[in-house]
Motif scaffolding. Structure first.
Motif, PDB file in Angstrom:
ATOM      1  N   VAL A 125       0.885  -1.202   0.173  1.00 27.46           N
ATOM      2  CA  VAL A 125       0.004   0.072  -0.140  1.00 27.46           C
ATOM      3  C   VAL A 125       1.067   1.230  -0.089  1.00 27.46           C
ATOM      4  O   VAL A 125       1.797   1.295   0.778  1.00 27.46           O
ATOM      5  CB  VAL A 125      -0.826   0.062   1.380  1.00 27.46           C
ATOM      6  N   ASP A 126       0.910   1.958  -0.970  1.00 28.01           N
ATOM      7  CA  ASP A 126       1.952   2.735  -1.237  1.00 28.01           C
ATOM      8  C   ASP A 126       1.494   4.203  -0.520  1.00 28.01           C
ATOM      9  O   ASP A 126       0.378   4.396  -0.146  1.00 28.01           O
ATOM     10  CB  ASP A 126       2.115   3.089  -2.822  1.00 28.01           C
ATOM     11  N   SER A 127       2.197   5.284  -0.728  1.00 25.46           N
ATOM     12  CA  SER A 127       2.015   6.727  -0.303  1.00 25.46           C
ATOM     13  C   SER A 127       0.825   7.303  -0.772  1.00 25.46           C
ATOM     14  O   SER A 127       0.280   6.998  -2.048  1.00 25.46           O
ATOM     15  CB  SER A 127       3.234   7.629  -0.670  1.00 25.46           C
ATOM     16  N   LEU A 128       0.008   7.732   0.225  1.00 25.90           N
ATOM     17  CA  LEU A 128      -1.180   8.419  -0.217  1.00 25.90           C
ATOM     18  C   LEU A 128      -2.406   7.339  -0.743  1.00 25.90           C
ATOM     19  O   LEU A 128      -3.339   7.996  -1.244  1.00 25.90           O
ATOM     20  CB  LEU A 128      -0.988   9.655  -1.045  1.00 25.90           C
ATOM     21  N   ALA A 129      -2.118   6.429  -0.414  1.00 26.58           N
ATOM     22  CA  ALA A 129      -3.289   5.362  -0.818  1.00 26.58           C
ATOM     23  C   ALA A 129      -4.189   5.057   0.311  1.00 26.58           C
ATOM     24  O   ALA A 129      -3.693   5.519   1.548  1.00 26.58           O
ATOM     25  CB  ALA A 129      -2.750   4.135  -1.457  1.00 26.58           C
ATOM     26  N   LEU A 130      -5.419   4.804  -0.062  1.00 26.65           N
ATOM     27  CA  LEU A 130      -6.568   4.448   1.076  1.00 26.65           C
ATOM     28  C   LEU A 130      -7.206   3.306   0.383  1.00 26.65           C
ATOM     29  O   LEU A 130      -7.551   2.879  -0.872  1.00 26.65           O
ATOM     30  CB  LEU A 130      -7.409   5.698   1.016  1.00 26.65           C
ATOM     31  N   VAL A 131      -7.207   2.455   1.308  1.00 22.70           N
ATOM     32  CA  VAL A 131      -8.051   0.925   1.344  1.00 22.70           C
ATOM     33  C   VAL A 131      -9.211   1.119   2.029  1.00 22.70           C
ATOM     34  O   VAL A 131      -9.251   1.125   3.245  1.00 22.70           O
ATOM     35  CB  VAL A 131      -7.231  -0.132   1.653  1.00 22.70           C
ATOM     36  N   GLY A 132     -10.411   1.361   1.467  1.00 25.57           N
ATOM     37  CA  GLY A 132     -11.820   1.429   2.056  1.00 25.57           C
ATOM     38  C   GLY A 132     -12.302   0.420   2.973  1.00 25.57           C
ATOM     39  O   GLY A 132     -11.559  -0.807   2.835  1.00 25.57           O
ATOM     40  N   SER A 133     -13.378   0.553   3.569  1.00 24.54           N
ATOM     41  CA  SER A 133     -13.669  -0.391   4.613  1.00 24.54           C
ATOM     42  C   SER A 133     -14.273  -1.599   3.683  1.00 24.54           C
ATOM     43  O   SER A 133     -15.037  -1.147   2.700  1.00 24.54           O
ATOM     44  CB  SER A 133     -14.919   0.333   5.361  1.00 24.54           C
ATOM     45  N   CYS A 134     -14.041  -2.618   4.244  1.00 28.14           N
ATOM     46  CA  CYS A 134     -14.414  -3.888   3.617  1.00 28.14           C
ATOM     47  C   CYS A 134     -13.858  -4.203   2.009  1.00 28.14           C
ATOM     48  O   CYS A 134     -14.134  -5.155   1.358  1.00 28.14           O
ATOM     49  CB  CYS A 134     -15.806  -4.060   3.408  1.00 28.14           C
ATOM     50  N   ALA A 135     -12.944  -3.505   1.571  1.00 28.68           N
ATOM     51  CA  ALA A 135     -12.258  -3.586   0.435  1.00 28.68           C
ATOM     52  C   ALA A 135     -11.289  -5.136   0.502  1.00 28.68           C
ATOM     53  O   ALA A 135     -10.697  -5.222   1.615  1.00 28.68           O
ATOM     54  CB  ALA A 135     -11.357  -2.545   0.023  1.00 28.68           C
ATOM     55  N   GLN A 136     -11.305  -5.998  -0.516  1.00 28.66           N
ATOM     56  CA  GLN A 136     -10.703  -7.255  -0.348  1.00 28.66           C
ATOM     57  C   GLN A 136      -9.650  -6.929  -1.586  1.00 28.66           C
ATOM     58  O   GLN A 136      -9.666  -6.957  -2.712  1.00 28.66           O
ATOM     59  CB  GLN A 136     -11.675  -8.166  -0.807  1.00 28.66           C
ATOM     60  N   ILE A 137      -8.132  -7.255  -1.102  1.00 23.69           N
ATOM     61  CA  ILE A 137      -6.984  -7.071  -2.018  1.00 23.69           C
ATOM     62  C   ILE A 137      -6.305  -8.257  -1.914  1.00 23.69           C
ATOM     63  O   ILE A 137      -6.046  -8.790  -0.851  1.00 23.69           O
ATOM     64  CB  ILE A 137      -6.099  -6.064  -1.265  1.00 23.69           C
ATOM     65  N   GLY A 138      -6.105  -8.632  -3.286  1.00 21.53           N
ATOM     66  CA  GLY A 138      -5.319 -10.188  -3.498  1.00 21.53           C
ATOM     67  C   GLY A 138      -3.861 -10.078  -2.870  1.00 21.53           C
ATOM     68  O   GLY A 138      -3.287  -9.316  -2.324  1.00 21.53           O
ATOM     69  N   LYS A 139      -3.155 -11.264  -3.444  1.00 19.85           N
ATOM     70  CA  LYS A 139      -1.737 -11.343  -3.371  1.00 19.85           C
ATOM     71  C   LYS A 139      -1.021 -10.656  -4.237  1.00 19.85           C
ATOM     72  O   LYS A 139      -1.370 -10.494  -5.137  1.00 19.85           O
ATOM     73  CB  LYS A 139      -1.487 -12.927  -3.198  1.00 19.85           C
ATOM     74  N   LYS A 140       0.220 -10.018  -3.639  1.00 17.97           N
ATOM     75  CA  LYS A 140       0.985  -9.646  -4.688  1.00 17.97           C
ATOM     76  C   LYS A 140       0.456  -8.274  -5.182  1.00 17.97           C
ATOM     77  O   LYS A 140       0.916  -8.131  -6.462  1.00 17.97           O
ATOM     78  CB  LYS A 140       1.890 -10.320  -5.619  1.00 17.97           C
ATOM     79  N   VAL A 141      -0.368  -7.510  -4.706  1.00 21.34           N
ATOM     80  CA  VAL A 141      -0.887  -6.326  -5.340  1.00 21.34           C
ATOM     81  C   VAL A 141      -0.012  -5.101  -4.980  1.00 21.34           C
ATOM     82  O   VAL A 141       0.021  -5.067  -3.739  1.00 21.34           O
ATOM     83  CB  VAL A 141      -2.454  -6.305  -5.004  1.00 21.34           C
ATOM     84  N   HIS A 142       0.371  -4.265  -5.825  1.00 20.84           N
ATOM     85  CA  HIS A 142       1.010  -3.061  -5.572  1.00 20.84           C
ATOM     86  C   HIS A 142      -0.217  -1.941  -6.060  1.00 20.84           C
ATOM     87  O   HIS A 142      -0.685  -1.602  -6.877  1.00 20.84           O
ATOM     88  CB  HIS A 142       2.075  -2.760  -6.424  1.00 20.84           C
ATOM     89  N   ILE A 143      -0.630  -1.592  -4.663  1.00 21.86           N
ATOM     90  CA  ILE A 143      -1.480  -0.381  -4.630  1.00 21.86           C
ATOM     91  C   ILE A 143      -0.891   0.829  -4.845  1.00 21.86           C
ATOM     92  O   ILE A 143      -0.167   1.457  -3.761  1.00 21.86           O
ATOM     93  CB  ILE A 143      -2.589  -0.277  -3.424  1.00 21.86           C
ATOM     94  N   GLY A 144      -0.885   1.550  -6.059  1.00 20.45           N
ATOM     95  CA  GLY A 144       0.164   2.600  -6.240  1.00 20.45           C
ATOM     96  C   GLY A 144      -0.101   4.043  -5.624  1.00 20.45           C
ATOM     97  O   GLY A 144      -1.170   4.273  -4.967  1.00 20.45           O
ATOM     98  N   ALA A 145       0.641   5.074  -5.559  1.00 20.15           N
ATOM     99  CA  ALA A 145       0.785   6.110  -4.668  1.00 20.15           C
ATOM    100  C   ALA A 145      -0.492   6.732  -5.145  1.00 20.15           C
ATOM    101  O   ALA A 145      -0.832   7.118  -6.507  1.00 20.15           O
ATOM    102  CB  ALA A 145       2.082   6.976  -5.166  1.00 20.15           C
ATOM    103  N   VAL A 147      -3.641   6.184  -4.879  1.00 18.27           N
ATOM    104  CA  VAL A 147      -4.819   5.382  -5.365  1.00 18.27           C
ATOM    105  C   VAL A 147      -5.801   5.151  -4.271  1.00 18.27           C
ATOM    106  O   VAL A 147      -5.372   4.878  -3.197  1.00 18.27           O
ATOM    107  CB  VAL A 147      -4.314   3.874  -5.808  1.00 18.27           C
ATOM    108  N   ILE A 148      -7.119   5.442  -4.655  1.00 19.72           N
ATOM    109  CA  ILE A 148      -8.171   4.959  -3.384  1.00 19.72           C
ATOM    110  C   ILE A 148      -8.989   3.654  -4.095  1.00 19.72           C
ATOM    111  O   ILE A 148      -9.537   3.963  -5.264  1.00 19.72           O
ATOM    112  CB  ILE A 148      -8.969   6.223  -3.488  1.00 19.72           C
ATOM    113  N   ILE A 149      -9.063   2.739  -3.225  1.00 22.27           N
ATOM    114  CA  ILE A 149      -9.858   1.524  -3.245  1.00 22.27           C
ATOM    115  C   ILE A 149     -10.930   1.672  -2.506  1.00 22.27           C
ATOM    116  O   ILE A 149     -10.951   1.786  -1.221  1.00 22.27           O
ATOM    117  CB  ILE A 149      -9.097   0.238  -2.850  1.00 22.27           C
ATOM    118  N   GLY A 150     -12.156   2.004  -3.053  1.00 26.35           N
ATOM    119  CA  GLY A 150     -13.352   2.347  -2.145  1.00 26.35           C
ATOM    120  C   GLY A 150     -13.832   0.906  -1.996  1.00 26.35           C
ATOM    121  O   GLY A 150     -14.335   0.027  -2.794  1.00 26.35           O
ATOM    122  N   GLY A 151     -14.021   0.605  -0.428  1.00 24.46           N
ATOM    123  CA  GLY A 151     -14.828  -0.425  -0.042  1.00 24.46           C
ATOM    124  C   GLY A 151     -16.298  -0.226   0.238  1.00 24.46           C
ATOM    125  O   GLY A 151     -16.655   1.032   0.031  1.00 24.46           O
ATOM    126  N   VAL A 152     -17.066  -1.063   0.222  1.00 23.92           N
ATOM    127  CA  VAL A 152     -18.460  -0.810   0.368  1.00 23.92           C
ATOM    128  C   VAL A 152     -18.959  -1.430   1.896  1.00 23.92           C
ATOM    129  O   VAL A 152     -18.753  -2.700   1.959  1.00 23.92           O
ATOM    130  CB  VAL A 152     -19.302  -1.272  -0.653  1.00 23.92           C
TER     131      VAL A 152
END
Length: 163
Positions: A125-145, A147-152
Motif C-alpha cells: 500500500v503505497d504513499s497517499l493510498a487508501l483502502v476503504g472499509s471492507c475492500a478485498q485486496i489479493g496477493k502481491k498487489v501494488h496499490i500505487g501512490a 490510489v483510492i480503493i473504495g470499499g463498501v
C-alpha cells in the motif's frame, strides 16, 4: 462463534455486544472471517460481517485513545510488532483495528486502511493510498501512490458477483 446471534437483537446491551465485538474484531484481524469469500470461482459477500461492523459503530462511544486519535471506542487503530512480519515504515501509516493484514504486506507513508479490509500477502500500500472499509485486496498487489480503493460497508445488500 456464531456472531449472527447478535443481529436483530434489539435488547442487546452494550456490555453484551462488547464481549462479542472483541472476539469478532480479533477474527477479522486474523482473517478467520472476512467480508467476502471466493467459492467455486464466485465472490460471495458475507452480509452478516458488514452488519456486525455497523453494529460496532452503533454501540461505540467517542473516546480519545492513548495515541491521540479520537474515534468510537469500538474501533481504534491496529498496531503491529515484528512477529506480524508486516512493514509499517512510518507512524503516519494508519490501519484500523478489524482489518486483516497478511505477513509480508508493506505500507508506505502516509496511507490508510479501514475496518473490514483484507490485504493478502506480498501486497504494498503505497504513499497517499487508501483502502476503504471492507475492500478485498489479493496477493502481491501494488496499490500505487495516490490510489483510492473504495470499499463498501453500507448499504448492506446480499449479492454475489462473477468478478
Amino acid at each position: 462463534m456464531d456472531y449472527t446471534k447478535i443481529l436483530g437483537n434489539k435488547d442487546l446491551t452494550r456490555e453484551e455486544f462488547w464481549a462479542v465485538w472483541k472476539e469478532f474484531k480479533e477474527d477479522l484481524n486474523k482473517g478467520k472471517i472476512r467480508v467476502a469469500d471466493k467459492i467455486n470461482d464466485r465472490w460471495n459477500v458475507n452480509k452478516w460481517v458488514k452488519q456486525v461492523i455497523l453494529l460496532g459503530m452503533k454501540y461505540g462511544v467517542i473516546k480519545k485513545f492513548d495515541d491521540g486519535t479520537i474515534d468510537k471506542d469500538t474501533l481504534g487503530n491496529r498496531y503491529f510488532n515484528e512477529n506480524d512480519k508486516v512493514r509499517v515504515t512510518s507512524p503516519t501509516v494508519c490501519v484500523r483495528d478489524g482489518a486483516y493484514i497478511a505477513p509480508s504486506v508493506c505500507f508506505m507513508p502516509p496511507c490508510y486502511v479501514n475496518i473490514g479490509a483484507y490485504i493478502d500477502e506480498g501486497s504494498m500500500v503505497d504513499s497517499l493510498a487508501l483502502v476503504g472499509s471492507c475492500a478485498q485486496i489479493g496477493k502481491k498487489v501494488h496499490i500505487g501512490a495516490g490510489v483510492i480503493i473504495g470499499g463498501v460497508l453500507e448499504p448492506v445488500r446480499s449479492y454475489s458477483c462473477n468478478c
